[in-house]
Design a protein around this motif. Structure first.
Motif, PDB file in Angstrom:
ATOM      1  N   ALA A 124       0.738  -1.067   0.076  1.00  0.00           N
ATOM      2  CA  ALA A 124      -0.168  -0.052  -0.154  1.00  0.00           C
ATOM      3  C   ALA A 124       0.853   1.267  -0.203  1.00  0.00           C
ATOM      4  O   ALA A 124       0.785   2.360  -0.747  1.00  0.00           O
ATOM      5  CB  ALA A 124      -0.436  -0.314   1.238  1.00  0.00           C
ATOM      6  N   GLU A 125       2.114   1.054   1.158  1.00  0.00           N
ATOM      7  CA  GLU A 125       2.555   2.488   0.337  1.00  0.00           C
ATOM      8  C   GLU A 125       3.883   2.358  -0.356  1.00  0.00           C
ATOM      9  O   GLU A 125       4.837   3.589  -0.429  1.00  0.00           O
ATOM     10  CB  GLU A 125       3.872   1.844   2.358  1.00  0.00           C
ATOM     11  N   LYS A 126       3.524   0.831  -1.507  1.00  0.00           N
ATOM     12  CA  LYS A 126       4.482   1.499  -2.686  1.00  0.00           C
ATOM     13  C   LYS A 126       6.140   1.799  -2.550  1.00  0.00           C
ATOM     14  O   LYS A 126       6.501   2.322  -2.677  1.00  0.00           O
ATOM     15  CB  LYS A 126       3.726   2.341  -3.629  1.00  0.00           C
ATOM     16  N   ASN A 127       6.102  -0.047  -1.874  1.00  0.00           N
ATOM     17  CA  ASN A 127       7.421   0.056  -0.938  1.00  0.00           C
ATOM     18  C   ASN A 127       7.769  -1.149  -1.513  1.00  0.00           C
ATOM     19  O   ASN A 127       7.706  -2.386  -0.697  1.00  0.00           O
ATOM     20  CB  ASN A 127       7.830   0.692   0.325  1.00  0.00           C
ATOM     21  N   PRO A 128       8.088  -1.703  -2.524  1.00  0.00           N
ATOM     22  CA  PRO A 128       8.534  -3.120  -3.213  1.00  0.00           C
ATOM     23  C   PRO A 128       9.220  -3.883  -2.776  1.00  0.00           C
ATOM     24  O   PRO A 128       8.893  -4.892  -2.701  1.00  0.00           O
ATOM     25  CB  PRO A 128       8.538  -3.112  -4.827  1.00  0.00           C
ATOM     26  N   ARG A 129      10.481  -3.372  -2.421  1.00  0.00           N
ATOM     27  CA  ARG A 129      11.570  -3.946  -1.042  1.00  0.00           C
ATOM     28  C   ARG A 129      10.890  -4.636   0.120  1.00  0.00           C
ATOM     29  O   ARG A 129      11.455  -5.703   0.414  1.00  0.00           O
ATOM     30  CB  ARG A 129      13.003  -2.730  -1.231  1.00  0.00           C
ATOM     31  N   ALA A 130      10.625  -3.914   0.941  1.00  0.00           N
ATOM     32  CA  ALA A 130      10.222  -3.953   2.119  1.00  0.00           C
ATOM     33  C   ALA A 130       9.117  -4.955   2.036  1.00  0.00           C
ATOM     34  O   ALA A 130       9.349  -5.896   3.324  1.00  0.00           O
ATOM     35  CB  ALA A 130      10.254  -2.862   3.145  1.00  0.00           C
ATOM     36  N   ALA A 131       7.731  -4.608   0.844  1.00  0.00           N
ATOM     37  CA  ALA A 131       7.042  -5.411   1.194  1.00  0.00           C
ATOM     38  C   ALA A 131       7.581  -7.497   0.925  1.00  0.00           C
ATOM     39  O   ALA A 131       7.507  -8.223   1.255  1.00  0.00           O
ATOM     40  CB  ALA A 131       6.177  -5.813   0.027  1.00  0.00           C
TER      41      ALA A 131
ATOM     42  N   PRO B 240      -0.401 -19.297  -0.511  1.00  0.00           N
ATOM     43  CA  PRO B 240      -0.098 -18.591  -2.005  1.00  0.00           C
ATOM     44  C   PRO B 240      -1.132 -16.878  -1.556  1.00  0.00           C
ATOM     45  O   PRO B 240      -0.281 -16.368  -2.726  1.00  0.00           O
ATOM     46  CB  PRO B 240      -2.078 -18.900  -1.885  1.00  0.00           C
ATOM     47  N   ARG B 241      -0.701 -16.785  -0.368  1.00  0.00           N
ATOM     48  CA  ARG B 241      -0.637 -15.079  -0.246  1.00  0.00           C
ATOM     49  C   ARG B 241       0.531 -14.410   0.035  1.00  0.00           C
ATOM     50  O   ARG B 241       0.205 -13.537  -0.935  1.00  0.00           O
ATOM     51  CB  ARG B 241      -1.649 -14.965   1.077  1.00  0.00           C
ATOM     52  N   ALA B 242       0.929 -15.493  -0.005  1.00  0.00           N
ATOM     53  CA  ALA B 242       2.660 -14.537  -0.133  1.00  0.00           C
ATOM     54  C   ALA B 242       3.134 -14.736  -1.599  1.00  0.00           C
ATOM     55  O   ALA B 242       3.927 -13.469  -1.487  1.00  0.00           O
ATOM     56  CB  ALA B 242       3.660 -15.347   0.976  1.00  0.00           C
ATOM     57  N   TRP B 243       2.880 -15.751  -2.439  1.00  0.00           N
ATOM     58  CA  TRP B 243       3.118 -15.537  -3.802  1.00  0.00           C
ATOM     59  C   TRP B 243       2.400 -14.888  -4.241  1.00  0.00           C
ATOM     60  O   TRP B 243       2.914 -13.689  -5.101  1.00  0.00           O
ATOM     61  CB  TRP B 243       2.897 -17.079  -4.392  1.00  0.00           C
ATOM     62  N   TYR B 244       0.543 -14.005  -3.649  1.00  0.00           N
ATOM     63  CA  TYR B 244       0.008 -13.524  -4.675  1.00  0.00           C
ATOM     64  C   TYR B 244       1.374 -11.881  -4.500  1.00  0.00           C
ATOM     65  O   TYR B 244       0.898 -10.959  -5.080  1.00  0.00           O
ATOM     66  CB  TYR B 244      -0.692 -13.571  -3.984  1.00  0.00           C
ATOM     67  N   GLY B 245       1.524 -12.169  -3.567  1.00  0.00           N
ATOM     68  CA  GLY B 245       1.648 -10.235  -2.362  1.00  0.00           C
ATOM     69  C   GLY B 245       3.573 -10.470  -3.613  1.00  0.00           C
ATOM     70  O   GLY B 245       4.278  -9.562  -4.291  1.00  0.00           O
ATOM     71  N   ILE B 246       3.848 -11.593  -3.895  1.00  0.00           N
ATOM     72  CA  ILE B 246       5.312 -11.138  -4.263  1.00  0.00           C
ATOM     73  C   ILE B 246       4.959 -10.825  -6.378  1.00  0.00           C
ATOM     74  O   ILE B 246       5.936  -9.825  -6.981  1.00  0.00           O
ATOM     75  CB  ILE B 246       6.470 -12.946  -5.463  1.00  0.00           C
ATOM     76  N   GLY B 247       3.557 -11.202  -6.864  1.00  0.00           N
ATOM     77  CA  GLY B 247       3.545 -10.667  -7.814  1.00  0.00           C
ATOM     78  C   GLY B 247       2.881  -9.349  -7.568  1.00  0.00           C
ATOM     79  O   GLY B 247       3.023  -8.881  -9.265  1.00  0.00           O
ATOM     80  N   LEU B 248       2.651  -8.576  -6.890  1.00  0.00           N
ATOM     81  CA  LEU B 248       1.883  -7.298  -6.562  1.00  0.00           C
ATOM     82  C   LEU B 248       3.456  -6.620  -6.655  1.00  0.00           C
ATOM     83  O   LEU B 248       3.397  -5.974  -7.442  1.00  0.00           O
ATOM     84  CB  LEU B 248       1.739  -7.286  -5.472  1.00  0.00           C
ATOM     85  N   VAL B 249       4.515  -7.225  -5.884  1.00  0.00           N
ATOM     86  CA  VAL B 249       6.025  -7.006  -6.112  1.00  0.00           C
ATOM     87  C   VAL B 249       6.319  -6.462  -7.556  1.00  0.00           C
ATOM     88  O   VAL B 249       6.659  -5.616  -7.937  1.00  0.00           O
ATOM     89  CB  VAL B 249       6.739  -7.541  -4.987  1.00  0.00           C
ATOM     90  N   ALA B 250       6.091  -7.475  -7.935  1.00  0.00           N
ATOM     91  CA  ALA B 250       7.014  -7.544  -9.958  1.00  0.00           C
ATOM     92  C   ALA B 250       5.778  -6.411 -10.439  1.00  0.00           C
ATOM     93  O   ALA B 250       6.475  -6.044 -11.186  1.00  0.00           O
ATOM     94  CB  ALA B 250       6.536  -9.359 -10.101  1.00  0.00           C
ATOM     95  N   MET B 251       4.561  -6.495 -10.119  1.00  0.00           N
ATOM     96  CA  MET B 251       3.157  -5.449 -11.170  1.00  0.00           C
ATOM     97  C   MET B 251       4.260  -3.977 -10.186  1.00  0.00           C
ATOM     98  O   MET B 251       4.348  -2.779 -10.907  1.00  0.00           O
ATOM     99  CB  MET B 251       2.461  -5.279 -10.287  1.00  0.00           C
ATOM    100  N   LEU B 252       4.716  -3.848  -9.289  1.00  0.00           N
ATOM    101  CA  LEU B 252       5.103  -2.481  -8.922  1.00  0.00           C
ATOM    102  C   LEU B 252       6.490  -1.839  -9.264  1.00  0.00           C
ATOM    103  O   LEU B 252       7.045  -1.159 -10.169  1.00  0.00           O
ATOM    104  CB  LEU B 252       5.339  -2.332  -7.227  1.00  0.00           C
ATOM    105  N   ASP B 253       7.292  -2.849  -9.367  1.00  0.00           N
ATOM    106  CA  ASP B 253       8.718  -3.306 -10.717  1.00  0.00           C
ATOM    107  C   ASP B 253       8.248  -2.647 -11.641  1.00  0.00           C
ATOM    108  O   ASP B 253       9.455  -3.021 -12.821  1.00  0.00           O
ATOM    109  CB  ASP B 253      10.053  -4.323 -10.014  1.00  0.00           C
ATOM    110  N   HIS B 254       7.202  -2.507 -11.765  1.00  0.00           N
ATOM    111  CA  HIS B 254       6.809  -3.483 -13.968  1.00  0.00           C
ATOM    112  C   HIS B 254       7.442  -4.274 -14.888  1.00  0.00           C
ATOM    113  O   HIS B 254       8.165  -3.967 -15.584  1.00  0.00           O
ATOM    114  CB  HIS B 254       7.036  -1.891 -14.534  1.00  0.00           C
ATOM    115  N   ASP B 255       7.620  -5.095 -13.682  1.00  0.00           N
ATOM    116  CA  ASP B 255       8.974  -6.346 -14.102  1.00  0.00           C
ATOM    117  C   ASP B 255       7.128  -7.328 -14.645  1.00  0.00           C
ATOM    118  O   ASP B 255       6.905  -8.426 -14.200  1.00  0.00           O
ATOM    119  CB  ASP B 255       9.332  -7.146 -12.985  1.00  0.00           C
ATOM    120  N   ALA B 256       6.974  -7.052 -15.606  1.00  0.00           N
ATOM    121  CA  ALA B 256       5.669  -7.895 -16.533  1.00  0.00           C
ATOM    122  C   ALA B 256       6.176  -9.411 -16.551  1.00  0.00           C
ATOM    123  O   ALA B 256       5.632 -10.333 -16.347  1.00  0.00           O
ATOM    124  CB  ALA B 256       5.677  -7.216 -17.700  1.00  0.00           C
ATOM    125  N   ALA B 257       6.768 -10.105 -16.745  1.00  0.00           N
ATOM    126  CA  ALA B 257       7.558 -11.198 -17.314  1.00  0.00           C
ATOM    127  C   ALA B 257       7.689 -11.915 -15.941  1.00  0.00           C
ATOM    128  O   ALA B 257       7.136 -12.683 -15.739  1.00  0.00           O
ATOM    129  CB  ALA B 257       9.503 -11.867 -17.996  1.00  0.00           C
TER     130      ALA B 257
END
Length: 545
Positions: free
Chosen positions: A426-433, A448-465
């Motif tokens: 929510a704070e848009k802090n991908p590294r801490a997340a 699954p929730r942790a992997w989902y969080g990793i997916g959101l981190v990738a979105m914040l990093d604009h890492d589509a792959a």
């Protein structure tokens, strides 16, 4: 608990109060609210009326032919409750005498069915038939509008009543009677319209919620004078209903309470892993003698009830002293989360997101240790010794038990890490997340929730792959989040956005359709999928959470 409402467009809120009717004349109403009413019925049997489209909305105030027929049958069968003169309108008294004198094979079948299914508690008996009236389809068949596995247990207990009621409806010409009494019902509907509109508008505005008329959830106020001066609140799945008998006094506090449940009930289920951290407070409160029995083993409903009460204290006109007294009574009754939630509401008021988005931060602001210490001084009140004179005359709040579908383990350390990771997202802090989510995956590699969080981190990093890889893992194969609908449906949505952004609209369309097919997923995700599916092929959405 609970369900009903709307058509009102003001200051950015799209709120609709639909007041359906069977007549032809359009009554003058405020420009913001569209209402239809029935003209007075003629003394002779009313002629057949032309069909007219009824305004649809998330919130409705209306009568129900199915409910009317059900209560007619109940009174004809000899149902006795709430018989004091104070609880009888002239209309109800006249109808009761008329119905009790009905004769015919279908009437006898109704009476026999009633005798076989009558309960010792008249309130419980009435409750069954109210449920039946609420979930019944239109005349003349009165078949349930829900699938069998979605029906409340009370309806299953009345199996076979639909066919009996259909015969009764035809034999006693209840459809003609329903048309004749329309002026009485329409007067009550019109009288409720402005107060309910105001409640819906003010409540939605405070929570900054935009009511989606195309969504699956509904809140219906059903006007039924034959029930007597009784208020019954019901909820089944996404549908909330409030049965009002009408009369001089409009129960505004109860309508607001029910509507707040309609808006707030989904949140503790949506954020079950966030509220889980505060569960120790609930475990202490569950010992309170006055706590509603159905809440003692239903943490999500308990949390929602406390949240509703906290918001009510903000919306009611009360002095500071009155609020303090109300919170003390809540503590004594076991609703110990009301006070900390009320204290946290100014943070919401000074923020910008809707309550649906801000809710996790509101919950996290409750200091568990501070509240645990406070509860050591709280003395729960004893249960009232006196029983109500007439159970059927009291407000009945029936809640369908809900379970929060989630794969989050009962592990305080993991719950804390997941909560921290979401806060960092929510704070848009991908590294801490990512650090928080990886902490969970170290202990539970397939969580699954942790992997989902990793997916959101990738979105914040604009890492589509990387995002495609993670969300793909969560949607297909042995690691798919089939036991966690929230993760599954949003993973499909994010995959669709990425594919659409890359120009692969066919795959994107498939992912959106897969999201819509997930059972038990959050409404917000499905509404997002529906809207983006409808606009697929237009401007490319940005691949961000």
């Amino acid at each position: 608990m609970k369900k009903l409402q709307r058509q009102l467009v003001m200051t950015g809120l799209c709120v609709a109060i639909a007041l359906p009717a069977a007549g032809q004349v359009q009554a003058p109403v405020p420009a913001a609210v569209q209402t239809q009413t029935t003209p007075p019925a003629p003394q002779a049997p009313a002629p057949a009326q032309r069909a007219r489209a009824i305004p649809q909305g998330t919130v409705s105030v209306d009568g129900s032919e199915a409910m009317f027929t059900t209560i007619c049958a109940l009174l004809a069968a000899g149902f006795e409750s709430n018989v004091s003169a104070d609880n009888w309108t002239a209309f109800r008294a006249q109808m009761r005498e008329r119905l009790r004198q009905q004769q015919g094979p279908a009437v006898e079948a109704v009476r026999e069915f009633y005798r076989q299914h009558e309960l010792r508690d008249p309130g419980a008996t009435l409750s069954r038939y109210l449920w039946f009236g609420l979930v019944s389809g239109p005349a003349p068949s009165f078949q349930p509008v829900l699938k069998r596995d979605e029906l409340p247990p009370e309806i299953i207990a009345l199996e076979g009543f639909s066919e009996i009621l259909a015969s009764y409806y035809k034999e006693q010409k209840i459809g003609q009677l329903w048309r004749q009494v329309q002026p009485i019902y329409n007067r009550e509907i019109e009288r409720l319209h402005d107060p309910v509109s105001q409640i819906v508008f003010v409540t939605s505005a405070y929570l900054r919620e935009i009511l989606d008329q195309s969504g699956p959830r509904s809140f219906a106020i059903v006007v039924e004078p034959l029930v007597g001066r009784i208020t019954n609140v019901r909820n089944f799945g996404n549908h909330y209903a409030l049965v009002l008998s009408g009369g001089e006094e409009i129960p505004t506090d109860l309508v607001r309470h029910a509507f707040l449940h309609f808006l707030l009930d989904p949140l503790p289920l949506m954020y079950a892993h966030v509220t889980a951290v505060k569960r120790p407070l609930f475990e202490k409160a569950a010992a309170a003698p006055r706590l509603a029995p159905e809440l003692k083993d239903d943490y999500a409903s308990y949390f929602a009830e406390c949240m509703v009460r906290a918001v009510e204290l903000k919306l009611k006109r009360m002095s500071p002293g009155e609020r303090e007294a109300a919170m003390s009574r809540d503590d004594e009754a076991g609703y110990v989360l009301v006070q900390p939630l009320f204290a946290a509401l100014p943070k919401f008021e000074n923020s910008e997101p809707s309550m649906k988005i801000f809710f996790p931060d509101l919950v996290r602001s409750i200091d568990l240790q501070t509240e645990s210490r406070r509860l050591t001084a709280v003395k729960f009140a004893s249960a009232d010794a006196a029983s109500p004179e007439d159970e059927a005359a009291n407000e009945k709040i029936a809640r369908e038990k809900k379970t929060a579908p989630t794969t989050v383990p009962n592990d305080a350390e993991v719950i804390t890490a997941l909560t921290e990771g979401e806060r960092r997202i929510a704070e848009k802090n991908p590294r801490a997340a990512e650090a928080s989510f990886q902490k969970v995956l170290t202990k539970y590699p397939d969580q699954p929730r942790a992997w989902y969080g990793i997916g959101l981190v990738a979105m914040l990093d604009h890492d589509a792959a990387r995002a495609k890889q993670v969300f793909g893992r969560l949607t297909v194969g042995e690691h798919a989040a089939t036991e966690d609908p929230m993760v599954l449906v949003w993973s499909h949505v994010y995959l669709a956005r990425i594919y659409d952004y890359e120009g692969n609209s066919e795959v994107a369309r498939t992912e959106y359709q897969s999201a819509l097919a997930v059972q038990g997923g959050p409404d917000q995700a499905k509404q997002t999928a529906q809207k983006e599916l409808a606009t697929l092929g237009g401007a490319k959405p940005e691949a961000r959470p």
